[in-house]
Design a protein around this motif. Sequence first.
Motif, short mmCIF file in Angstrom:
data_model
loop_
_atom_site.label_atom_id
_atom_site.label_comp_id
_atom_site.label_asym_id
_atom_site.label_seq_id
_atom_site.Cartn_x
_atom_site.Cartn_y
_atom_site.Cartn_z
N LYS A 28 90.95 71.82 -1.28
CA LYS A 28 91.97 72.86 -1.41
C LYS A 28 92.01 73.83 -0.24
O LYS A 28 93.07 74.32 0.13
N TYR A 29 90.86 74.13 0.33
CA TYR A 29 90.81 75.25 1.27
C TYR A 29 91.00 74.84 2.73
O TYR A 29 90.62 75.57 3.64
N LEU A 89 95.67 61.53 -6.71
CA LEU A 89 95.55 62.24 -7.99
C LEU A 89 96.58 61.72 -9.00
O LEU A 89 96.26 61.50 -10.18
N CYS A 125 95.85 60.02 -12.67
CA CYS A 125 96.44 60.54 -13.90
C CYS A 125 97.23 59.45 -14.63
O CYS A 125 97.24 59.39 -15.87
N ILE A 135 96.61 69.19 -14.22
CA ILE A 135 95.40 69.12 -13.38
C ILE A 135 95.67 69.69 -11.99
O ILE A 135 94.89 70.48 -11.47
N SER A 136 96.81 69.32 -11.41
CA SER A 136 97.04 69.82 -10.05
C SER A 136 97.26 71.32 -10.04
O SER A 136 96.84 72.00 -9.09
N HIS A 163 87.61 81.88 -7.76
CA HIS A 163 87.73 80.94 -6.65
C HIS A 163 88.72 81.46 -5.62
O HIS A 163 89.64 82.18 -5.96
N GLY A 164 88.51 81.04 -4.40
CA GLY A 164 89.48 81.35 -3.36
C GLY A 164 89.21 82.64 -2.60
O GLY A 164 89.92 82.96 -1.66
N PHE A 222 87.94 60.98 -15.28
CA PHE A 222 87.53 61.34 -13.92
C PHE A 222 87.24 62.82 -13.82
O PHE A 222 87.66 63.61 -14.68
N GLU A 223 86.53 63.16 -12.77
CA GLU A 223 86.26 64.56 -12.45
C GLU A 223 87.14 64.91 -11.25
O GLU A 223 87.11 64.20 -10.24
N ALA A 224 87.89 66.00 -11.38
CA ALA A 224 88.69 66.48 -10.25
C ALA A 224 88.14 67.84 -9.85
O ALA A 224 88.02 68.72 -10.70
N VAL A 225 87.79 67.99 -8.60
CA VAL A 225 87.27 69.29 -8.16
C VAL A 225 88.19 69.84 -7.07
O VAL A 225 88.77 69.09 -6.28
N ALA A 226 88.31 71.16 -7.05
CA ALA A 226 89.21 71.78 -6.07
C ALA A 226 88.68 71.59 -4.66
O ALA A 226 89.45 71.31 -3.74
N ARG A 253 83.74 75.60 -16.48
CA ARG A 253 84.05 74.17 -16.49
C ARG A 253 85.23 73.92 -17.42
O ARG A 253 85.23 74.40 -18.56
N TYR A 311 99.20 65.12 -14.75
CA TYR A 311 99.16 65.40 -13.30
C TYR A 311 99.54 66.86 -13.03
O TYR A 311 98.87 67.55 -12.25
N LEU A 327 93.74 72.72 -10.08
CA LEU A 327 93.05 72.49 -8.79
C LEU A 327 93.56 73.47 -7.74
O LEU A 327 92.79 74.00 -6.93
N GLU A 328 94.85 73.72 -7.76
CA GLU A 328 95.43 74.65 -6.78
C GLU A 328 94.92 76.07 -6.97
O GLU A 328 94.98 76.88 -6.06
N LYS A 329 94.44 76.36 -8.18
CA LYS A 329 93.85 77.69 -8.42
C LYS A 329 92.34 77.68 -8.16
O LYS A 329 91.66 78.68 -8.41
N GLY A 330 91.82 76.54 -7.75
CA GLY A 330 90.41 76.48 -7.39
C GLY A 330 89.48 75.97 -8.48
O GLY A 330 88.26 75.93 -8.29
N TYR A 331 90.03 75.57 -9.62
CA TYR A 331 89.18 75.11 -10.73
C TYR A 331 88.86 73.62 -10.62
O TYR A 331 89.62 72.86 -10.06
N ALA A 332 87.74 73.25 -11.22
CA ALA A 332 87.40 71.84 -11.37
C ALA A 332 87.79 71.43 -12.79
O ALA A 332 87.65 72.22 -13.73
N VAL A 333 88.29 70.22 -12.93
CA VAL A 333 88.76 69.75 -14.23
C VAL A 333 88.15 68.38 -14.53
O VAL A 333 88.16 67.50 -13.68
N THR A 334 87.63 68.24 -15.74
CA THR A 334 87.15 66.94 -16.19
C THR A 334 88.19 66.35 -17.11
O THR A 334 88.60 67.01 -18.08
N GLU A 388 83.15 73.97 -1.36
CA GLU A 388 82.89 75.19 -2.09
C GLU A 388 81.78 74.95 -3.13
O GLU A 388 80.88 75.77 -3.31
#
Lengths: 134, 277
Positions: free
Chosen positions: A14-15, A28, A32, B30-31, B106-107, A38-42, B9, B27, B34-41, A46
């Motif tokens: 992201k950064y 992604l 989906c 989740i996106s 985050h961020g 799956f695990e999605a991380v920003a 989490r 999608y 992610l754009e806010k900096g979080y991780a998602v399972t 970080e």
Amino acid sequence: MSQPPPSILYCHCKYAQVVPKEVKDAVLRRLCESGVAFEAVADLCEMSARRDPALARLAQAGPVKIAACFPRAVKWLFHQAGAPLSPDQAEVLNMRTLTAEEIGTSLLAVDLHANLPVGKFAPSDQPTATSALA
Amino acid sequence: MSLSTPTLRILLYEGEGAQPLAAADRYAAISSLLEKGYAVTRSAADRPVAPADSSPMLVLGRFPGSPPDVAETDIPVHFHDITALAPAQLADLVETVRTDTGTAQHGAWKPWFPVIDYDRCTNCMQCLSFCLFGVYGVDGDRHIQVQNNDNCKTNCPACSRVCPEAAIMFPKYKAGPINGDLVSDADLQKEKMKVDISALLGGDVYAMLRLRSEKAKSRFSKERDSDKALAERQKCLIKLAAAGDIPPEVLMSLPSPEEIARRAEEAQAKAAAARGA
């Protein structure tokens, strides 16, 4: 008993703008649409900087496929987080150089092609506690 | 900013007791996170995901009735029904939970820091000697390590330039091998040529800065011309920036030459102590 398929980790990087947006978005989207877990991380960087415990859990959870950047960078990001990846249980798919199609296909395949660079450093050579010099 | 604050989490739950999301909604959800900096399972029965730890957890799902039962646990688990939420509202909801749980924001910091390739590193301590910002230290066995990630100056890859083995990466850097791409023999030769920033400036960079500082002081005492002294320093730093692909703003924010000399001596003493042990 058959082995479970590898877990999947997707990094959104992201950064920074070093991973093409169209590639990471397409990867992604494909994950989906597939309906898999799956695990999605920003941002793996970080997480590494934070020494996020999730990295250790992922590294210890058996075979893993990681969609991120260069395998050498990913290997040492995990290491620096105190969560070294097992060289024979990790496959890194580089979103900076591969197409979304190539990555999606490899991520969803059940067979794992371990590709972390292997050098002189052994996984047991983890850094020890910080000394007074630091 | 603290890098040790636990993170929230987030689990996107679509199993028993919840309605599955359409792929497009999944999608979008989740996106947006992610754009806010979080991780998602995203959990499903087909593959393992990382097990829970002691971090607070937020479970999101389309729950037609009450959320599913949770086994007795010490982990703080929050449930939220997202049936009627648009992606932007979802991000707002998560932000509220994050604030309530006191988990990491985050961020606030761009994760720019060096990553050491220990397959290449020879523990020569040049990076420790060079870095003026205390990013590097040594562990209990006096091996070099990155200790203060958030001291690193964003977009500055200078320490990777001084590494004689090209062992220092910045994964968000634009080009290889600093970005983590494999190191070729040609890269090594190139690194050796450009690395020695001090050589490019005709000697030890710190000695040079000290010398300039002394000259500047001498001129200063004669001329009382602070603008001239500043111009001299900037000229020197611009040369450094060009040599090492160092953002000018990083160099321009460096402390005074006296402070640089003091920090450099401190870092060199640390490195010498580590080498001599």
